[in-house]
Design a protein around this motif. Structure first.
Motif, PDB file in Angstrom:
ATOM      1  N   GLU A  58     147.858 -75.500 -17.781  1.00 50.92           N
ATOM      2  CA  GLU A  58     147.720 -74.756 -16.541  1.00 50.92           C
ATOM      3  C   GLU A  58     146.805 -73.570 -16.737  1.00 50.92           C
ATOM      4  N   GLY A  59     146.345 -73.031 -15.631  1.00 51.37           N
ATOM      5  CA  GLY A  59     145.460 -71.883 -15.697  1.00 51.37           C
ATOM      6  C   GLY A  59     145.023 -71.446 -14.315  1.00 51.37           C
ATOM      7  N   ASP A  60     144.054 -70.563 -14.306  1.00 51.89           N
ATOM      8  CA  ASP A  60     143.511 -70.044 -13.062  1.00 51.89           C
ATOM      9  C   ASP A  60     142.032 -70.372 -13.000  1.00 51.89           C
ATOM     10  N   ALA A  61     141.532 -70.595 -11.802  1.00 53.81           N
ATOM     11  CA  ALA A  61     140.125 -70.929 -11.597  1.00 53.81           C
ATOM     12  C   ALA A  61     139.682 -70.383 -10.248  1.00 53.81           C
ATOM     13  N   PRO A  62     138.374 -70.230 -10.069  1.00 53.53           N
ATOM     14  CA  PRO A  62     137.895 -69.798  -8.754  1.00 53.53           C
ATOM     15  C   PRO A  62     138.052 -70.922  -7.728  1.00 53.53           C
ATOM     16  N   VAL A  63     138.295 -70.542  -6.480  1.00 49.17           N
ATOM     17  CA  VAL A  63     138.374 -71.521  -5.392  1.00 49.17           C
ATOM     18  C   VAL A  63     136.997 -72.158  -5.201  1.00 49.17           C
ATOM     19  N   LEU A  64     135.971 -71.333  -5.138  1.00 48.97           N
ATOM     20  CA  LEU A  64     134.578 -71.770  -5.098  1.00 48.97           C
ATOM     21  C   LEU A  64     133.857 -71.037  -6.208  1.00 48.97           C
ATOM     22  N   GLY A  65     132.801 -71.617  -6.719  1.00 50.60           N
ATOM     23  CA  GLY A  65     132.053 -70.917  -7.751  1.00 50.60           C
ATOM     24  C   GLY A  65     130.756 -71.621  -8.084  1.00 50.60           C
ATOM     25  N   PHE A  66     129.959 -70.936  -8.898  1.00 48.26           N
ATOM     26  CA  PHE A  66     128.725 -71.526  -9.409  1.00 48.26           C
ATOM     27  C   PHE A  66     128.311 -70.807 -10.673  1.00 48.26           C
ATOM     28  N   SER A  67     127.445 -71.462 -11.417  1.00 44.42           N
ATOM     29  CA  SER A  67     126.867 -70.857 -12.607  1.00 44.42           C
ATOM     30  C   SER A  67     125.380 -71.161 -12.626  1.00 44.42           C
ATOM     31  N   PRO A  68     124.548 -70.126 -12.801  1.00 39.43           N
ATOM     32  CA  PRO A  68     123.103 -70.329 -12.833  1.00 39.43           C
ATOM     33  C   PRO A  68     122.639 -70.735 -14.235  1.00 39.43           C
ATOM     34  N   ARG A  69     122.992 -71.929 -14.662  1.00 39.18           N
ATOM     35  CA  ARG A  69     122.667 -72.396 -16.010  1.00 39.18           C
ATOM     36  C   ARG A  69     121.175 -72.720 -16.126  1.00 39.18           C
ATOM     37  N   LYS A  70     120.697 -72.800 -17.357  1.00 40.98           N
ATOM     38  CA  LYS A  70     119.270 -73.045 -17.613  1.00 40.98           C
ATOM     39  C   LYS A  70     118.775 -74.327 -16.937  1.00 40.98           C
ATOM     40  N   ALA A  71     119.504 -75.426 -17.106  1.00 42.43           N
ATOM     41  CA  ALA A  71     119.044 -76.723 -16.601  1.00 42.43           C
ATOM     42  C   ALA A  71     119.151 -76.841 -15.083  1.00 42.43           C
ATOM     43  N   ALA A  72     120.199 -76.241 -14.518  1.00 48.98           N
ATOM     44  CA  ALA A  72     120.433 -76.386 -13.074  1.00 48.98           C
ATOM     45  C   ALA A  72     121.480 -75.384 -12.624  1.00 48.98           C
ATOM     46  N   LEU A  73     121.541 -75.170 -11.321  1.00 54.26           N
ATOM     47  CA  LEU A  73     122.658 -74.425 -10.742  1.00 54.26           C
ATOM     48  C   LEU A  73     123.852 -75.372 -10.758  1.00 54.26           C
ATOM     49  N   THR A  74     124.927 -74.944 -11.366  1.00 53.60           N
ATOM     50  CA  THR A  74     126.140 -75.756 -11.417  1.00 53.60           C
ATOM     51  C   THR A  74     127.084 -75.230 -10.347  1.00 53.60           C
ATOM     52  N   PHE A 107     125.108 -59.408 -14.190  1.00 58.10           N
ATOM     53  CA  PHE A 107     125.087 -60.685 -14.897  1.00 58.10           C
ATOM     54  C   PHE A 107     123.866 -61.505 -14.471  1.00 58.10           C
ATOM     55  N   VAL A 108     123.667 -61.675 -13.175  1.00 63.56           N
ATOM     56  CA  VAL A 108     122.547 -62.487 -12.685  1.00 63.56           C
ATOM     57  C   VAL A 108     121.227 -61.897 -13.155  1.00 63.56           C
ATOM     58  N   ASN A 109     121.073 -60.588 -13.020  1.00 60.44           N
ATOM     59  CA  ASN A 109     119.814 -59.951 -13.405  1.00 60.44           C
ATOM     60  C   ASN A 109     119.525 -60.049 -14.898  1.00 60.44           C
ATOM     61  N   SER A 110     120.553 -60.049 -15.729  1.00 64.57           N
ATOM     62  CA  SER A 110     120.325 -60.105 -17.173  1.00 64.57           C
ATOM     63  C   SER A 110     120.336 -61.539 -17.723  1.00 64.57           C
ATOM     64  N   TYR A 111     121.067 -62.441 -17.105  1.00 65.31           N
ATOM     65  CA  TYR A 111     121.247 -63.799 -17.633  1.00 65.31           C
ATOM     66  C   TYR A 111     120.176 -64.769 -17.151  1.00 65.31           C
ATOM     67  N   VAL A 112     119.755 -64.625 -15.902  1.00 59.65           N
ATOM     68  CA  VAL A 112     118.831 -65.584 -15.290  1.00 59.65           C
ATOM     69  C   VAL A 112     117.400 -65.103 -15.484  1.00 59.65           C
ATOM     70  N   ASP A 113     116.590 -65.909 -16.190  1.00 62.91           N
ATOM     71  CA  ASP A 113     115.212 -65.491 -16.450  1.00 62.91           C
ATOM     72  C   ASP A 113     114.190 -66.173 -15.545  1.00 62.91           C
ATOM     73  N   ASN A 114     114.637 -67.104 -14.716  1.00 65.45           N
ATOM     74  CA  ASN A 114     113.768 -67.792 -13.773  1.00 65.45           C
ATOM     75  C   ASN A 114     113.910 -67.122 -12.407  1.00 65.45           C
ATOM     76  N   GLU A 115     112.794 -66.660 -11.843  1.00 66.19           N
ATOM     77  CA  GLU A 115     112.851 -65.895 -10.591  1.00 66.19           C
ATOM     78  C   GLU A 115     113.385 -66.722  -9.421  1.00 66.19           C
ATOM     79  N   GLN A 116     113.028 -68.009  -9.346  1.00 68.51           N
ATOM     80  CA  GLN A 116     113.550 -68.860  -8.274  1.00 68.51           C
ATOM     81  C   GLN A 116     115.060 -69.026  -8.409  1.00 68.51           C
ATOM     82  N   LYS A 117     115.526 -69.255  -9.625  1.00 65.15           N
ATOM     83  CA  LYS A 117     116.962 -69.425  -9.850  1.00 65.15           C
ATOM     84  C   LYS A 117     117.704 -68.109  -9.577  1.00 65.15           C
ATOM     85  N   LYS A 118     117.071 -66.997  -9.883  1.00 66.43           N
ATOM     86  CA  LYS A 118     117.680 -65.695  -9.604  1.00 66.43           C
ATOM     87  C   LYS A 118     117.820 -65.492  -8.093  1.00 66.43           C
TER      88      LYS A 118
END
Length: 145
Positions: free
Chosen positions: A67-83, A16-27
């Protein structure tokens, strides 16, 4: 009721990271975050939904009945910023934010342009506080025994 988007997908996290993130620093930051969050949480990263890398999981239920399930910790390497999904609204977490560095924040998400903008020791404290909070308030994989 709508189906939750933050469900485990089985997608390979590195792919996912290798295919989704196109910025080398963010990768590079994404792979560093994966190592740090895995170390701090003690669990391997998995994909939640199309773009969230999560560590552990917990079940939540709101007063509304949603209700639902979610990660305890997480992040997403979005275009604008790391969330970053590493924040619980506790007194300790609010104090630690003052030492975090350069970031923006919504109700529960922390947005950073690059990891070098923040204090990783403060990030670790936020993560540990969140694991503790979720363990005390939800049924989760992080339950402190």
């Amino acid at each position: 009721m709508a189906k939750a988007k933050t469900t485990h997908t089985g997608q390979n996290v590195a792919d996912f990271v290798n295919s989704y993130v196109d910025n080398e620093q963010k990768k590079a930051d994404s792979f560093q975050l994966m190592e740090l969050l895995q170390e701090w949480s003690g669990v391997e990263p998995i994909m939640f939904g199309p773009s969230i890398i999560g560590f552990g999981n917990y079940h939540y239920k709101y007063a509304s009945g949603h209700e639902g399930d979610a990660p305890v910790l997480g992040f997403s390497p979005r275009k604008a910023a790391l969330t970053l999904y590493v924040y619980s609204h506790t007194e300790r977490s609010q104090l630690v934010l003052a030492d975090l560095g350069k970031f923006k924040m919504s109700k529960a998400c922390i947005y950073v342009k690059k990891l070098s903008d923040i204090n990783l020791s403060a990030l670790k404290e936020l993560c540990i506080e969140t694991i503790k909070y979720i363990s005390e308030h939800h049924e989760c994989s992080c339950r402190v025994k």
